[in-house]
Design a protein around this motif. Structure first.
Motif, PDB file in Angstrom:
ATOM      1  N   GLU A 134      94.567  32.722  29.663  1.00 50.74           N
ATOM      2  CA  GLU A 134      95.255  33.752  30.435  1.00 50.74           C
ATOM      3  C   GLU A 134      94.425  35.022  30.530  1.00 50.74           C
ATOM      4  N   LEU A 135      94.581  35.692  31.664  1.00 49.41           N
ATOM      5  CA  LEU A 135      94.110  37.064  31.799  1.00 49.41           C
ATOM      6  C   LEU A 135      95.208  37.999  31.317  1.00 49.41           C
ATOM      7  N   HIS A 136      94.801  39.112  30.712  1.00 46.13           N
ATOM      8  CA  HIS A 136      95.781  40.050  30.178  1.00 46.13           C
ATOM      9  C   HIS A 136      95.217  41.457  30.258  1.00 46.13           C
ATOM     10  N   ASN A 137      96.058  42.422  30.587  1.00 48.85           N
ATOM     11  CA  ASN A 137      95.665  43.825  30.519  1.00 48.85           C
ATOM     12  C   ASN A 137      95.885  44.345  29.107  1.00 48.85           C
ATOM     13  N   VAL A 138      94.988  45.214  28.664  1.00 53.21           N
ATOM     14  CA  VAL A 138      95.067  45.763  27.312  1.00 53.21           C
ATOM     15  C   VAL A 138      94.764  47.254  27.372  1.00 53.21           C
ATOM     16  N   ALA A 139      95.566  48.046  26.666  1.00 49.50           N
ATOM     17  CA  ALA A 139      95.312  49.479  26.506  1.00 49.50           C
ATOM     18  C   ALA A 139      94.723  49.698  25.116  1.00 49.50           C
ATOM     19  N   VAL A 140      93.500  50.196  25.059  1.00 53.37           N
ATOM     20  CA  VAL A 140      92.786  50.362  23.793  1.00 53.37           C
ATOM     21  C   VAL A 140      92.593  51.844  23.504  1.00 53.37           C
ATOM     22  N   ASP A 141      92.958  52.265  22.302  1.00 57.33           N
ATOM     23  CA  ASP A 141      92.696  53.629  21.857  1.00 57.33           C
ATOM     24  C   ASP A 141      91.339  53.672  21.160  1.00 57.33           C
ATOM     25  N   GLN A 142      90.684  54.854  21.254  1.00 55.52           N
ATOM     26  CA  GLN A 142      89.309  54.965  20.775  1.00 55.52           C
ATOM     27  C   GLN A 142      88.486  53.860  21.460  1.00 55.52           C
ATOM     28  N   HIS A 143      87.770  53.069  20.680  1.00 53.48           N
ATOM     29  CA  HIS A 143      87.047  51.925  21.239  1.00 53.48           C
ATOM     30  C   HIS A 143      87.533  50.604  20.658  1.00 53.48           C
ATOM     31  N   ASP A 144      88.348  50.684  19.610  1.00 58.91           N
ATOM     32  CA  ASP A 144      88.628  49.467  18.852  1.00 58.91           C
ATOM     33  C   ASP A 144      90.061  49.359  18.361  1.00 58.91           C
ATOM     34  N   GLU A 145      90.918  50.322  18.689  1.00 56.10           N
ATOM     35  CA  GLU A 145      92.298  50.286  18.214  1.00 56.10           C
ATOM     36  C   GLU A 145      93.199  49.707  19.303  1.00 56.10           C
ATOM     37  N   GLY A 146      93.826  48.596  19.004  1.00 59.85           N
ATOM     38  CA  GLY A 146      94.661  47.920  19.986  1.00 59.85           C
ATOM     39  C   GLY A 146      93.957  46.766  20.663  1.00 59.85           C
ATOM     40  N   ALA A 147      92.726  46.479  20.236  1.00 64.91           N
ATOM     41  CA  ALA A 147      92.002  45.336  20.792  1.00 64.91           C
ATOM     42  C   ALA A 147      92.693  44.035  20.387  1.00 64.91           C
ATOM     43  N   VAL A 148      92.518  43.008  21.189  1.00 68.71           N
ATOM     44  CA  VAL A 148      93.160  41.715  20.953  1.00 68.71           C
ATOM     45  C   VAL A 148      92.109  40.738  20.438  1.00 68.71           C
ATOM     46  N   TRP A 149      92.343  40.179  19.261  1.00 73.97           N
ATOM     47  CA  TRP A 149      91.395  39.222  18.694  1.00 73.97           C
ATOM     48  C   TRP A 149      91.269  37.999  19.589  1.00 73.97           C
ATOM     49  N   GLY A 150      90.040  37.578  19.810  1.00 70.21           N
ATOM     50  CA  GLY A 150      89.780  36.392  20.609  1.00 70.21           C
ATOM     51  C   GLY A 150      89.745  36.632  22.101  1.00 70.21           C
ATOM     52  N   ALA A 151      89.993  37.878  22.520  1.00 68.95           N
ATOM     53  CA  ALA A 151      89.992  38.205  23.946  1.00 68.95           C
ATOM     54  C   ALA A 151      88.614  38.708  24.371  1.00 68.95           C
ATOM     55  N   HIS A 152      88.245  38.408  25.604  1.00 71.45           N
ATOM     56  CA  HIS A 152      86.933  38.774  26.125  1.00 71.45           C
ATOM     57  C   HIS A 152      87.100  39.704  27.327  1.00 71.45           C
ATOM     58  N   PRO A 153      86.651  40.957  27.229  1.00 68.40           N
ATOM     59  CA  PRO A 153      86.790  41.879  28.363  1.00 68.40           C
ATOM     60  C   PRO A 153      85.946  41.430  29.559  1.00 68.40           C
ATOM     61  N   VAL A 154      86.564  41.445  30.728  1.00 69.93           N
ATOM     62  CA  VAL A 154      85.824  41.174  31.965  1.00 69.93           C
ATOM     63  C   VAL A 154      85.791  42.409  32.864  1.00 69.93           C
ATOM     64  N   LEU A 155      86.720  43.332  32.639  1.00 67.47           N
ATOM     65  CA  LEU A 155      86.748  44.603  33.360  1.00 67.47           C
ATOM     66  C   LEU A 155      87.106  45.692  32.363  1.00 67.47           C
ATOM     67  N   ALA A 156      86.290  46.743  32.319  1.00 68.58           N
ATOM     68  CA  ALA A 156      86.514  47.844  31.381  1.00 68.58           C
ATOM     69  C   ALA A 156      86.446  49.171  32.126  1.00 68.58           C
ATOM     70  N   VAL A 157      87.471  49.996  31.945  1.00 73.81           N
ATOM     71  CA  VAL A 157      87.493  51.335  32.535  1.00 73.81           C
ATOM     72  C   VAL A 157      87.665  52.351  31.412  1.00 73.81           C
ATOM     73  N   ASP A 158      86.703  53.235  31.302  1.00 72.84           N
ATOM     74  CA  ASP A 158      86.694  54.272  30.275  1.00 72.84           C
ATOM     75  C   ASP A 158      87.609  55.408  30.710  1.00 72.84           C
ATOM     76  N   VAL A 159      88.649  55.684  29.917  1.00 74.76           N
ATOM     77  CA  VAL A 159      89.561  56.776  30.247  1.00 74.76           C
ATOM     78  C   VAL A 159      89.531  57.882  29.186  1.00 74.76           C
ATOM     79  N   TRP A 160      88.457  57.916  28.374  1.00 76.41           N
ATOM     80  CA  TRP A 160      88.230  59.096  27.550  1.00 76.41           C
ATOM     81  C   TRP A 160      88.043  60.296  28.484  1.00 76.41           C
ATOM     82  N   GLU A 161      88.397  61.478  28.018  1.00 75.41           N
ATOM     83  CA  GLU A 161      88.316  62.658  28.881  1.00 75.41           C
ATOM     84  C   GLU A 161      86.902  62.938  29.361  1.00 75.41           C
ATOM     85  N   HIS A 162      85.891  62.562  28.572  1.00 78.34           N
ATOM     86  CA  HIS A 162      84.521  62.827  29.021  1.00 78.34           C
ATOM     87  C   HIS A 162      84.171  62.042  30.281  1.00 78.34           C
ATOM     88  N   SER A 163      84.976  61.023  30.612  1.00 78.20           N
ATOM     89  CA  SER A 163      84.711  60.219  31.805  1.00 78.20           C
ATOM     90  C   SER A 163      85.107  60.927  33.097  1.00 78.20           C
TER      91      SER A 163
END
Length: 200
Positions: A134-163
């Motif tokens: 399955e494809l799934h959307n994930v909201a991640v805090d920092q770079h590693d908090e809330g990540a899903v084990w075994g999941a592989h990112p195919v699209l990543a959008v940086d929403v840190w304020e510096h972006s």
């Protein structure tokens, strides 16, 4: 010991204007991303010295630093390649079919992804989970908090304020809308093909 290096951008610093300014790209790539590369290398070196000296008194903080910086660099490598001056539009072919199957429609996926980008304190990710196919959307805090084990990112959008803050002020939603004008769906498709083919 692995030596991490800063990924060269696949386009010029000003190539993503007017959606992302040249100044933001220089700061983001040359300062922030470089910082994660340096942080991961520094953590690796400290771990090496600890093992040589049989002194693990500060291992916990070093491992936390490694995870933060490694994940930061890893996600930025995806982020840079997920964008293109010729980006935008919608996915096609197998990726579009998979999105429609897993989310009901492309419109549903896009609304959910924007919600993830609005709520995250780090990254909005579209990931592929081989175990469930399955494809799934994930909201991640920092770079590693809330990540899903075994999941592989195919699209990543940086929403840190510096972006976005230099270009958009506090209007993160406007920034995310503009990111959709840059998404390199061919790169996303290739990443999906790679992980879905590897684990099928």
């Amino acid at each position: 010991m692995t030596e991490y290096k800063l990924l060269e951008l696949p386009y010029e610093y000003d190539a993503l204007t007017p959606h992302i300014s040249e100044q933001v790209m220089k700061w983001h790539h040359d300062v922030h991303n470089q910082g994660y590369v340096d942080g991961a290398n520094n953590a690796e070196e400290k771990l090496r010295r600890q093992r040589e000296n049989n002194d693990f008194s500060s291992t916990g903080s070093i491992l936390n630093s490694f995870t933060h910086n490694f994940c930061g660099n890893f996600l930025h490598q995806i982020f840079w390649n997920n964008m293109s001056p010729e980006g935008g539009g919608e996915p096609e072919g197998e990726l579009m079919q998979k999105i429609e199957k897993d989310f009901g429609s492309y419109g549903n996926w896009k609304k959910e992804f924007k919600a993830a980008a609005s709520s995250a304190s780090g990254w909005a990710l579209l990931v592929y989970i081989p175990r469930e196919n399955e494809l799934h959307n994930v909201a991640v805090d920092q770079h590693d908090e809330g990540a899903v084990w075994g999941a592989h990112p195919v699209l990543a959008v940086d929403v840190w304020e510096h972006s976005y803050y230099h270009d958009y002020g506090p209007d993160r939603g406007d920034f995310v809308d503009n990111i959709f004008e840059l998404i390199n769906w061919s790169d996303v498709q290739n990443r999906y093909n790679e992980v879905s083919g590897t684990f099928s």
